[in-house]
Scaffold this motif. Structure first.
Motif, mmCIF file in Angstrom:
data_model
loop_
_atom_site.group_PDB
_atom_site.id
_atom_site.type_symbol
_atom_site.label_atom_id
_atom_site.label_comp_id
_atom_site.label_asym_id
_atom_site.label_seq_id
_atom_site.Cartn_x
_atom_site.Cartn_y
_atom_site.Cartn_z
ATOM 1 N N LYS D 49 0.817 -1.210 0.000
ATOM 2 C CA LYS D 49 0.000 0.000 0.000
ATOM 3 C C LYS D 49 0.857 1.269 0.000
ATOM 4 O O LYS D 49 0.686 2.162 -0.826
ATOM 5 C CB LYS D 49 -0.916 0.035 1.232
ATOM 6 N N SER D 50 1.802 1.309 0.947
ATOM 7 C CA SER D 50 2.622 2.513 1.039
ATOM 8 C C SER D 50 3.444 2.699 -0.221
ATOM 9 O O SER D 50 3.594 3.810 -0.729
ATOM 10 C CB SER D 50 3.563 2.440 2.233
ATOM 11 N N SER D 51 3.968 1.614 -0.745
ATOM 12 C CA SER D 51 4.776 1.695 -1.957
ATOM 13 C C SER D 51 3.965 2.325 -3.078
ATOM 14 O O SER D 51 4.446 3.197 -3.808
ATOM 15 C CB SER D 51 5.251 0.314 -2.387
ATOM 16 N N CYS D 166 -2.826 10.178 1.417
ATOM 17 C CA CYS D 166 -2.851 9.954 2.861
ATOM 18 C C CYS D 166 -2.423 8.528 3.163
ATOM 19 O O CYS D 166 -3.088 7.576 2.756
ATOM 20 C CB CYS D 166 -4.266 10.166 3.422
ATOM 21 N N ASP D 167 -1.308 8.387 3.879
ATOM 22 C CA ASP D 167 -0.823 7.043 4.226
ATOM 23 C C ASP D 167 -1.206 6.716 5.667
ATOM 24 O O ASP D 167 -0.576 7.189 6.608
ATOM 25 C CB ASP D 167 0.702 6.971 4.050
ATOM 26 N N GLU D 168 -2.244 5.921 5.824
ATOM 27 C CA GLU D 168 -2.715 5.534 7.152
ATOM 28 C C GLU D 168 -2.843 6.753 8.057
ATOM 29 O O GLU D 168 -2.251 6.797 9.137
ATOM 30 C CB GLU D 168 -1.736 4.549 7.800
ATOM 31 N N PRO D 169 -3.618 7.735 7.661
ATOM 32 C CA PRO D 169 -3.637 8.988 8.434
ATOM 33 C C PRO D 169 -4.297 8.826 9.798
ATOM 34 O O PRO D 169 -4.213 9.720 10.620
ATOM 35 C CB PRO D 169 -4.447 9.937 7.546
HETATM 36 MG MG LIG Z 1 2.585 1.222 4.892
#
Ligand SMILES: [Mg+2]
Ligand SMILES: Nc1ncnc2c1ncn2[C@@H]1O[C@H](COP(=O)(O)OP(=O)(O)OP(=O)(O)O)[C@@H](O)[C@H]1O
Ligand SMILES: Nc1ncnc2c1ncn2[C@@H]1O[C@H](COP(=O)(O)OP(=O)(O)OP(=O)(O)O)[C@@H](O)[C@H]1O
Ligand SMILES: [Mg+2]
Lengths: 239, 248, 257, 248, 239
Positions: D49-51, D166-169
């Motif tokens: 996901k983050s990638s 938004c990364d896991e905000p």
């Molecule tokens: Mg991540």
């Protein structure tokens, strides 16, 4: 004989000279390296045997530490600061009576280790304190929750977690000691730095001086390399 | 049995002079947690959940009131006796608190070592219980969050404590790992008959596994409820499948 | 050959530059320079003392033209510097001499010193040679041929009494005197005075007192005749300096002019 | 519009020699995110996901394939042009990433300063938008998690970017603060018409606010679903009240 | 006169003597303090003007840094290690030609600042590198995501976040410089340490020596105190 040839001979001549003067001093140089080894060995032994507990005690007794004791902390902290601020040469001289009382003599390589040991203890104690402060608070809390005694807190929790930092700071102290030991010729301690000064600087044998400096640089880099490598090896915190 | 009698806890605020003062983390709490129950503590951030938990094994001393564990007031014990008492209370932390430089095995063995016990069998048995026997010789940095927390639970259980305190044991974990850990806690309770106190702000987690729960609001106990378990979740083969079904 | 030195000299001759810079090491040398400074001031010269805490730098400064003269060494030491650095420093006038020798706390005569005893000598090259030469002169050791006053421990060829060397800083020798198993300690009168001794108490004294080791006023050879250096030399060999040496240091130093 | 065309991302594994090798974080992803939509990305830990998110503003370069933002491939721009492009994409991090030594105001002003703009009004307007105007001159250490995240959102929006990543905000936040932050994001979308890409492992959060969502499983895109919004939650006066009702 | 009286007079006499000898040296002592001030001032200026950028560059160019450049890093790192390992006395001497070329003279307080500056730059560069490494990776990532240039990364993100560490390490460097400056008497630099050595070690005026050492201890503690206080004041990371 042309100018070029003369110059060529000059260079060769100088190289020969360098080789000759170095080999003439080989024995003494090796001895001075051994002397530095003895001084470093002794002072690092003191750093580990006394500086480590002292730094640990400072960590424990400081204001927000696990066992605050203002008096103890002020005392230890004072020692460290004083040793750090007195000019080292004077410190060495001031210690002569103490060294003599302790070892029966105040001159020579072993005796020279005494003032070095004082400094090494102080420097390492400060580093140990700082390194332990970097151990997360939660580790102390874990030890508490498991009912660990203070001794167990230190040996089972703090040291294992801080070990790579402890090694790295011992490395830094070692290198500082190489530089401090340079002065120890004053009380007959000898050593590489003193060798460079006496045989190189004072008698104008610059080849000897530069060769010795080169050796010192190599030695310091080797110490640093070894320290960094070891501390990485024993660090499992991140991969 | 754990009893809190009129317990108050205040902290000197960390702020500098201007903002200094008292923080009342807990005010007049009366609470009894029964043996062998799984007891939840819920509440907003700052409502005093962690403080309450830390009073039970006396990581913090109450400002007033008494905390009795099996009838004993830890505040009145000598440091030595208090340490012995603490060893009978396991604790699981939100951030796992594994020692990074020790393997999973050594982390679990640690509480035994503190008592000068060397029981390989026991350690492996606990690792097996949390399904981590095959990772015994790995360091925490190679484990996932759920795996780390399982090791931490094994560590808390290895001395066979009567009480297990869990401070947000799943909030650092994603749904998948959360289930994993909660399953293990359920098993602990069924098989080892340990009293479990579970602090969490995640209502789902508490609802799914606790018998009773205390609700804290700004340091006060507003209620102690009997929890009604939710219908069992559907079983999915993977997170991805579940995600897809849930979202659509 | 130094340009800087040359221009400094000329300035002095034209009368614009009346400052004479003199490098020196430690007391009592620096005190002598200060006494001489007062004398020179009467003739309109300003003597500026440059203190360096090292035994090589006063020569470097002089050879490099950063000072006009120095006062800290004896002639052999200066010659060694000249030889190694192609410098042309010249000794102008001996000012005082010190009776160096060996002292012993435990023995009244060298004959009593047992074989294998420890002997403390200085760890700087110039004094090391001088100390060894004294021992050679008295037949306790013999040095390799031709090393004269420049011997190092490595040049000791015969050591029949098996003397053990302890090398320490010149200033720590009086401390070595108090050491338990050190039989002989080389020292200058100035420093041995610290433990209440005078050359009278020495068990060995330097015999060849030919003023080789008198502390000299030194300048660059090419400036030796300049007005500035002449003025300095006059001041350094004035009655005031002699009186100072006699009054303050009669027990330890001998004026040499 | 954001387009990913046959995008692959692999990392050299961080392990030492023995365990070294390639980690395939993303494999052959084709995906189009429309303008002005709120797009969710869900998946287990390590699913990529983050990638995926970091490819969009080119914090990571794709190993193969192309990433187009409004038709422009960031990989082909000069560093300077890429920096300019990045400034048009806001990013909100899981751990807030506020500068600790700057006040809320200065944190929000930072992106403007980087462009040599000094617009007090604009900064206050954004702080107002996230309801933090009254805390403008406090340092982050004095703010709660939800408050910090709101400041971080204001900072991401202050340059009026077309896209907000938004990364896991919300995963560092408790339920209460999560709602707070998600409300703000909803408002951003309605009022500023920003395209929002929301990475989260919390299905509830994605379900409650996204239009569509991609499901990742070990680096592969297993589905892109239209999200069906859940029935609106009951409104409670406090967390404690809600907890009590929910658990019973 | 009884023995007691004599003893009493003795003590008083010594006190008088101490006072007298101190006041006799007051001028010189003040001057030596001023000299130390000049040397510290100059070398710290160099540390800030050169060591800060140099350490920053090391941080940026190191292997896993934001802009890896192996060559640059090896060069800077080599400089730092070499300066750290050469005996300081020899380093001072080796620099004489350079100092003269730069300042026209190689002795005196200003000239003595040159070797000190080299060391201060090297030490501070290393500290700056270490301090910046302590800034969380996420801060760099934030800068990237906001499209900051390298200069902006440094001035707007790294320095503000690392400022308390930068102040603290400058403090440590300052204290090391006090101790290094002790040696500068060799090239006529003067200073408090040299003063203490001259009067204490070389002429046995122990009162003067102890008084001077006391001053140095006080000065070092004051520097440390000021540094710690400042770094706490500007640190907003936790309250
Ligand atoms: Mg991540
Ligand atoms: N050591 C301490 N010093 C000062 N105040 C403290 C300390 N520990 C906790 N507090 C304060 O006490 C109150 C209750 O804290 P506590 O940690 O028990 O809350 P919590 O319910 O666990 O919150 P969270 O969900 O954020 O963990 C808070 O206001 C907190 O700031
Ligand atoms: N810089 C990196 N170097 C090496 N491997 C990496 C790096 N970043 C991510 N990975 C690996 O790539 C895979 C995908 O990582 P990513 O961070 O995208 O997952 P994620 O879905 O965001 O997980 P999480 O929910 O844990 O944040 C993981 O296996 C991770 O270990
Ligand atoms: Mg808590």
């Amino acid at each position: 004989m042309s100018g070029q040839e003369a110059a060529g001979q000059g260079v060769l001549g100088r190289l020969d000279e360098l080789g000759a003067s170095l080999s003439a001093y080989r024995g003494e140089m090796l001895q001075s390296i051994a002397e530095t080894g003895v001084m470093l060995g002794n002072s690092l032994l003191a750093a580990v045997l006394l500086g480590l507990p002292m730094g640990t005690w400072m960590y424990l007794s400081r204001k927000n530490g696990p066992q605050p004791r203002t008096g103890v902390y002020a005392l230890l902290n004072g020692y460290v600061n004083v040793v750090r601020s007195v000019p080292f040469l004077l410190f060495v001289v001031a210690l002569i009576p103490f060294t003599r009382w302790m070892l029966g003599t105040s001159f020579g390589t072993t005796a020279a280790s005494v003032p070095l040991a004082f400094v090494a203890v102080a420097l390492y104690a400060r580093w140990v304190e700082q390194t332990l402060l970097d151990v997360p608070r939660q580790t102390v809390e874990l030890a508490d929750s498991l009912g660990a005694s203070t001794l167990q807190l230190v040996t089972r929790f703090l040291y294992p977690e801080a070990r790579s930092g402890l090694v790295l700071s011992l490395t830094t102290v070692t290198i500082s000691m190489v530089s401090y030991s340079t002065i120890m010729g004053v009380v007959g301690g000898g050593g590489v730095g003193d060798f460079a000064i006496r045989y190189g600087y004072q008698t104008y044998e610059y080849e000897v001086m530069y060769a010795t400096i080169l050796i010192m640089i190599v030695v310091v880099m080797a110490i640093q390399g070894l320290g960094t490598w070891t501390s990485r090896r024993i660090d499992r915190r991140l991969r | 049995m754990i009893e809190l009698q009129q317990v108050t806890k205040s902290y000197r605020s960390r702020g500098t002079g201007r903002r200094g003062g008292e923080v009342h983390a807990l005010r007049g709490i009366d609470l009894t947690i029964r043996d062998e129950e799984m007891f939840g503590v819920v509440g907003e951030s700052g409502s005093g959940k962690s403080s309450l938990l830390r009073l039970i094994n006396h990581l913090e001393a109450p400002t007033s009131g008494r905390v009795l564990v099996d009838g004993v007031d830890l505040a009145r014990l000598s440091p030595r006796a208090r340490r012995a008492q603490r060893r009978r209370i396991g604790m699981v932390f939100q951030q796992f608190n594994l020692l990074a430089n020790k393997t999973a095995f050594d982390n679990v063995a640690l509480p035994l070592r503190l008592q000068r016990r060397r029981e390989r069998e026991r350690v492996m048995q606990m690792l097996d219980f949390v399904n981590m026997a095959d990772r015994a010789h790995q360091h925490p940095s190679l484990l996932s969050g759920g795996e780390k927390q399982r090791v931490a639970i094994a560590r808390a259980l290895v001395t066979d404590p009567g009480i297990l305190l869990c401070d947000e044991p799943t909030s650092a974990l994603d749904d998948h790992h959360t289930e994993e850990v909660m399953d293990i806690l359920g098993q602990v309770r069924r098989e080892l008959r340990t009293t479990i106190v579970l602090v969490s702000h995640e209502l789902d987690v508490v609802k799914a596994s606790c018998d009773r729960a205390a609700v804290l609001e700004r340091g006060r106990l507003t209620a102690v409820t009997d929890v009604v378990a939710p219908p069992p979740r559907e079983a999915y083969s993977s997170y991805a499948e579940r995600a897809q079904r849930y979202l659509a | 050959a130094s340009d800087a030195g040359g221009s400094a000299g000329e300035a002095g001759e034209t009368g614009e530059d009346t400052t004479i810079r003199v490098a020196s090491h430690m007391t009592p040398m620096t005190d002598v320079v200060e006494v001489a400074a007062d004398v020179a001031a009467e003739d309109g010269w300003t003597v500026e003392l440059v203190q360096v805490n090292d035994n090589v730098q006063y020569n470097r400064l002089l050879a490099d033209g950063e000072v006009d003269a120095n006062f800290a060494q004896h002639e052999p030491y200066m010659e060694a510097f000249n030889a190694e650095h192609d410098a042309e420093l010249q000794a102008l006038a001996p000012i005082y001499d010190a009776k160096v020798g060996f002292y012993s706390r435990d023995y009244d005569d060298v004959a009593e010193v047992p074989d294998g005893a420890k002997v403390a000598i200085p760890n700087d090259a110039s004094n090391e040679g001088r100390a060894l030469a004294i021992l050679d002169e008295h037949g306790l050791i013999s040095l390799a041929d031709g090393v004269g006053f420049e011997g190092r421990i490595a040049d000791v060829e015969e050591n029949p009494h098996d003397l053990e060397w302890v090398q320490v800083d010149l200033l720590n020798l009086s401390s070595a005197y108090e050491e338990d198993d050190v039989a002989l300690v080389y020292n200058y009168p100035t420093y041995i005075a610290r433990v209440g001794l005078t050359p009278e108490d020495a068990v060995l004294l330097e015999e060849t007192v030919d003023q080789r080791f008198a502390i000299q006023l030194v300048s660059r050879a090419e400036d030796a005749e300049s007005e500035k250096i002449q003025a300095l030399e006059r001041a350094m060999t004035s009655d005031e300096v002699r009186d100072f040496l006699v009054e303050e240091h009669s027990e330890t130093l001998l004026p040499s002019f």
